[in-house]
Design a protein around this motif. Sequence first.
Motif, PDB file in Angstrom:
ATOM      1  N   THR A 169      11.583 106.736  59.507  1.00  0.00           N
ATOM      2  CA  THR A 169      10.862 105.589  58.944  1.00  0.00           C
ATOM      3  C   THR A 169      11.828 104.547  58.392  1.00  0.00           C
ATOM      4  O   THR A 169      11.687 103.338  58.658  1.00  0.00           O
ATOM      5  N   LEU A 170      12.815 104.987  57.623  1.00  0.00           N
ATOM      6  CA  LEU A 170      13.774 104.043  57.043  1.00  0.00           C
ATOM      7  C   LEU A 170      14.603 103.363  58.122  1.00  0.00           C
ATOM      8  O   LEU A 170      14.897 102.160  58.030  1.00  0.00           O
ATOM      9  N   GLU A 171      14.997 104.104  59.140  1.00  0.00           N
ATOM     10  CA  GLU A 171      15.769 103.506  60.231  1.00  0.00           C
ATOM     11  C   GLU A 171      14.967 102.426  60.940  1.00  0.00           C
ATOM     12  O   GLU A 171      15.510 101.369  61.304  1.00  0.00           O
ATOM     13  N   ALA A 172      13.680 102.649  61.130  1.00  0.00           N
ATOM     14  CA  ALA A 172      12.835 101.669  61.809  1.00  0.00           C
ATOM     15  C   ALA A 172      12.631 100.413  60.964  1.00  0.00           C
ATOM     16  O   ALA A 172      12.510  99.307  61.496  1.00  0.00           O
ATOM     17  N   LEU A 173      12.613 100.578  59.635  1.00  0.00           N
ATOM     18  CA  LEU A 173      12.331  99.446  58.749  1.00  0.00           C
ATOM     19  C   LEU A 173      13.575  98.677  58.334  1.00  0.00           C
ATOM     20  O   LEU A 173      13.491  97.485  58.013  1.00  0.00           O
ATOM     21  N   SER A 174      14.728  99.351  58.335  1.00  0.00           N
ATOM     22  CA  SER A 174      15.924  98.737  57.748  1.00  0.00           C
ATOM     23  C   SER A 174      16.414  97.511  58.500  1.00  0.00           C
ATOM     24  O   SER A 174      17.055  96.639  57.910  1.00  0.00           O
ATOM     25  N   GLY A 175      16.119  97.409  59.767  1.00  0.00           N
ATOM     26  CA  GLY A 175      16.532  96.234  60.515  1.00  0.00           C
ATOM     27  C   GLY A 175      15.583  95.065  60.380  1.00  0.00           C
ATOM     28  O   GLY A 175      15.891  93.948  60.823  1.00  0.00           O
ATOM     29  N   ARG A 176      14.445  95.297  59.752  1.00  0.00           N
ATOM     30  CA  ARG A 176      13.411  94.262  59.651  1.00  0.00           C
ATOM     31  C   ARG A 176      13.228  93.729  58.227  1.00  0.00           C
ATOM     32  O   ARG A 176      12.794  92.592  58.040  1.00  0.00           O
ATOM     33  N   TYR A 177      13.525  94.571  57.246  1.00  0.00           N
ATOM     34  CA  TYR A 177      13.328  94.186  55.845  1.00  0.00           C
ATOM     35  C   TYR A 177      14.492  94.708  55.011  1.00  0.00           C
ATOM     36  O   TYR A 177      15.062  95.755  55.328  1.00  0.00           O
ATOM     37  N   PRO A 178      14.831  94.023  53.936  1.00  0.00           N
ATOM     38  CA  PRO A 178      15.784  94.613  52.993  1.00  0.00           C
ATOM     39  C   PRO A 178      15.136  95.794  52.284  1.00  0.00           C
ATOM     40  O   PRO A 178      14.041  95.679  51.734  1.00  0.00           O
ATOM     41  N   LEU A 179      15.807  96.943  52.324  1.00  0.00           N
ATOM     42  CA  LEU A 179      15.308  98.143  51.661  1.00  0.00           C
ATOM     43  C   LEU A 179      16.058  98.330  50.352  1.00  0.00           C
ATOM     44  O   LEU A 179      17.286  98.246  50.308  1.00  0.00           O
ATOM     45  N   ILE A 180      15.310  98.602  49.287  1.00  0.00           N
ATOM     46  CA  ILE A 180      15.890  98.776  47.957  1.00  0.00           C
ATOM     47  C   ILE A 180      15.512 100.149  47.443  1.00  0.00           C
ATOM     48  O   ILE A 180      14.325 100.488  47.360  1.00  0.00           O
ATOM     49  N   LEU A 181      16.502 100.963  47.113  1.00  0.00           N
ATOM     50  CA  LEU A 181      16.226 102.239  46.476  1.00  0.00           C
ATOM     51  C   LEU A 181      16.079 101.996  44.979  1.00  0.00           C
ATOM     52  O   LEU A 181      16.998 101.485  44.334  1.00  0.00           O
ATOM     53  N   ILE A 182      14.924 102.341  44.436  1.00  0.00           N
ATOM     54  CA  ILE A 182      14.658 102.141  43.013  1.00  0.00           C
ATOM     55  C   ILE A 182      14.323 103.499  42.426  1.00  0.00           C
ATOM     56  O   ILE A 182      13.235 104.038  42.635  1.00  0.00           O
ATOM     57  N   THR A 183      15.272 104.082  41.708  1.00  0.00           N
ATOM     58  CA  THR A 183      15.105 105.444  41.223  1.00  0.00           C
ATOM     59  C   THR A 183      15.546 105.535  39.768  1.00  0.00           C
ATOM     60  O   THR A 183      16.409 104.784  39.325  1.00  0.00           O
ATOM     61  N   LYS A 184      14.938 106.448  39.041  1.00  0.00           N
ATOM     62  CA  LYS A 184      15.316 106.653  37.645  1.00  0.00           C
ATOM     63  C   LYS A 184      15.951 108.030  37.498  1.00  0.00           C
ATOM     64  O   LYS A 184      15.730 108.929  38.310  1.00  0.00           O
ATOM     65  N   GLY A 185      16.749 108.186  36.454  1.00  0.00           N
ATOM     66  CA  GLY A 185      17.373 109.473  36.198  1.00  0.00           C
ATOM     67  C   GLY A 185      18.842 109.332  35.894  1.00  0.00           C
ATOM     68  O   GLY A 185      19.348 108.232  35.651  1.00  0.00           O
ATOM     69  N   ASP A 186      19.523 110.460  35.921  1.00  0.00           N
ATOM     70  CA  ASP A 186      20.944 110.493  35.623  1.00  0.00           C
ATOM     71  C   ASP A 186      21.739 109.786  36.714  1.00  0.00           C
ATOM     72  O   ASP A 186      21.580 110.070  37.904  1.00  0.00           O
ATOM     73  N   LEU A 187      22.612 108.874  36.322  1.00  0.00           N
ATOM     74  CA  LEU A 187      23.362 108.061  37.283  1.00  0.00           C
ATOM     75  C   LEU A 187      24.164 108.929  38.248  1.00  0.00           C
ATOM     76  O   LEU A 187      24.072 108.761  39.475  1.00  0.00           O
ATOM     77  N   PHE A 188      24.958 109.852  37.729  1.00  0.00           N
ATOM     78  CA  PHE A 188      25.817 110.668  38.594  1.00  0.00           C
ATOM     79  C   PHE A 188      24.999 111.506  39.569  1.00  0.00           C
ATOM     80  O   PHE A 188      25.343 111.620  40.752  1.00  0.00           O
ATOM     81  N   ASP A 189      23.920 112.101  39.081  1.00  0.00           N
ATOM     82  CA  ASP A 189      23.124 112.970  39.946  1.00  0.00           C
ATOM     83  C   ASP A 189      22.404 112.170  41.024  1.00  0.00           C
ATOM     84  O   ASP A 189      22.332 112.596  42.179  1.00  0.00           O
ATOM     85  N   GLN A 190      21.861 111.012  40.663  1.00  0.00           N
ATOM     86  CA  GLN A 190      21.173 110.201  41.673  1.00  0.00           C
ATOM     87  C   GLN A 190      22.159 109.680  42.717  1.00  0.00           C
ATOM     88  O   GLN A 190      21.846 109.631  43.911  1.00  0.00           O
ATOM     89  N   GLU A 191      23.348 109.308  42.283  1.00  0.00           N
ATOM     90  CA  GLU A 191      24.373 108.887  43.244  1.00  0.00           C
ATOM     91  C   GLU A 191      24.765 110.039  44.158  1.00  0.00           C
ATOM     92  O   GLU A 191      24.968 109.850  45.367  1.00  0.00           O
ATOM     93  N   ARG A 192      24.878 111.243  43.586  1.00  0.00           N
ATOM     94  CA  ARG A 192      25.221 112.418  44.386  1.00  0.00           C
ATOM     95  C   ARG A 192      24.169 112.684  45.452  1.00  0.00           C
ATOM     96  O   ARG A 192      24.491 112.917  46.629  1.00  0.00           O
ATOM     97  N   LYS A 193      22.903 112.639  45.050  1.00  0.00           N
ATOM     98  CA  LYS A 193      21.830 112.936  45.995  1.00  0.00           C
ATOM     99  C   LYS A 193      21.750 111.885  47.094  1.00  0.00           C
ATOM    100  O   LYS A 193      21.514 112.221  48.263  1.00  0.00           O
ATOM    101  N   LEU A 194      21.938 110.637  46.738  1.00  0.00           N
ATOM    102  CA  LEU A 194      21.907 109.588  47.757  1.00  0.00           C
ATOM    103  C   LEU A 194      23.030 109.789  48.762  1.00  0.00           C
ATOM    104  O   LEU A 194      22.821 109.683  49.976  1.00  0.00           O
ATOM    105  N   ALA A 195      24.232 110.097  48.276  1.00  0.00           N
ATOM    106  CA  ALA A 195      25.361 110.321  49.184  1.00  0.00           C
ATOM    107  C   ALA A 195      25.096 111.527  50.082  1.00  0.00           C
ATOM    108  O   ALA A 195      25.363 111.490  51.295  1.00  0.00           O
ATOM    109  N   ALA A 196      24.570 112.606  49.502  1.00  0.00           N
ATOM    110  CA  ALA A 196      24.310 113.816  50.273  1.00  0.00           C
ATOM    111  C   ALA A 196      23.173 113.634  51.270  1.00  0.00           C
ATOM    112  O   ALA A 196      23.118 114.327  52.290  1.00  0.00           O
ATOM    113  N   SER A 197      22.269 112.707  50.988  1.00  0.00           N
ATOM    114  CA  SER A 197      21.118 112.491  51.872  1.00  0.00           C
ATOM    115  C   SER A 197      21.503 111.843  53.194  1.00  0.00           C
ATOM    116  O   SER A 197      20.789 111.977  54.194  1.00  0.00           O
TER     117      SER A 197
END
Length: 242
Positions: free
Chosen positions: A111-139
């Motif tokens: 879904t994200l791959e199909a949308l990313s070329g058509r619209y700017p995608l913004i990840l908006i997440t709350k929580g611990d900075l280090f952990d959210q950065e870790r999960k995004l990188a691992a994803s």
Amino acid sequence: MVQAKVTALGFDADDTLWQNEQFFRDTEGRFLDLLTDFGDRATLSGRLFAVEKRNIPVYGFGIKGFVLSMMETALEVSAGRLAPSVMAGVLAMGREMLNHPVELLPEVRETLEALSGRYPLILITKGDLFDQERKLAASGLGELFHAVEIVSDKSSATYARVFAARGDGPEKGLMVGNSLRSDILPALAAGAFAVHIPHDLTWSYEHVDEPVDHPRLFIEQHIRKVAEIIERINGSDDGLER
């Protein structure tokens, strides 16, 4: 030609893009096993939830605050009589959570791959900075987002600011998430569109009543429906066809 009404897309992360609450539930179950001498599971779980809510203004959201709340709860219910090994066990649980592999939910990448070329995608997440950065990188999803906003909490002001800075204002933004309290209601209050994709497990803190017949709210069971919803909004004269 009808002017496009959605020009930027916001996505929640935890339990919208990847599993999260399941790991909290599993850890809580193991934590309650350590406290069987101090009460029944339902009562102990309620005590933990009360401590978590009390600590949100101090620790914020995320694994570290959860671990500290477990330790505080253990000390409270035991009147400080716990063996050091129990507290060490709680810390070990926290480390396991912080190192747990990221498990994408079905059809997220496609879904994200199909949308990313058509619209700017913004990840908006709350929580611990280090952990959210870790999960995004691992994803492996990081390259699909045009911007990443890791915030301490989500309010209507948050969405107004993000969609103004990263798009054409909240009125032309669309937020996708599983939490009514954090992802949907404040986005709608800011004037954005919102797509609610319920998750089988949602932390009780996030439970609120769903709006009835809100013209900018769409409810779907699968993230793949987001593209279809955008087409319906942008293809209609009033942007409100459901």
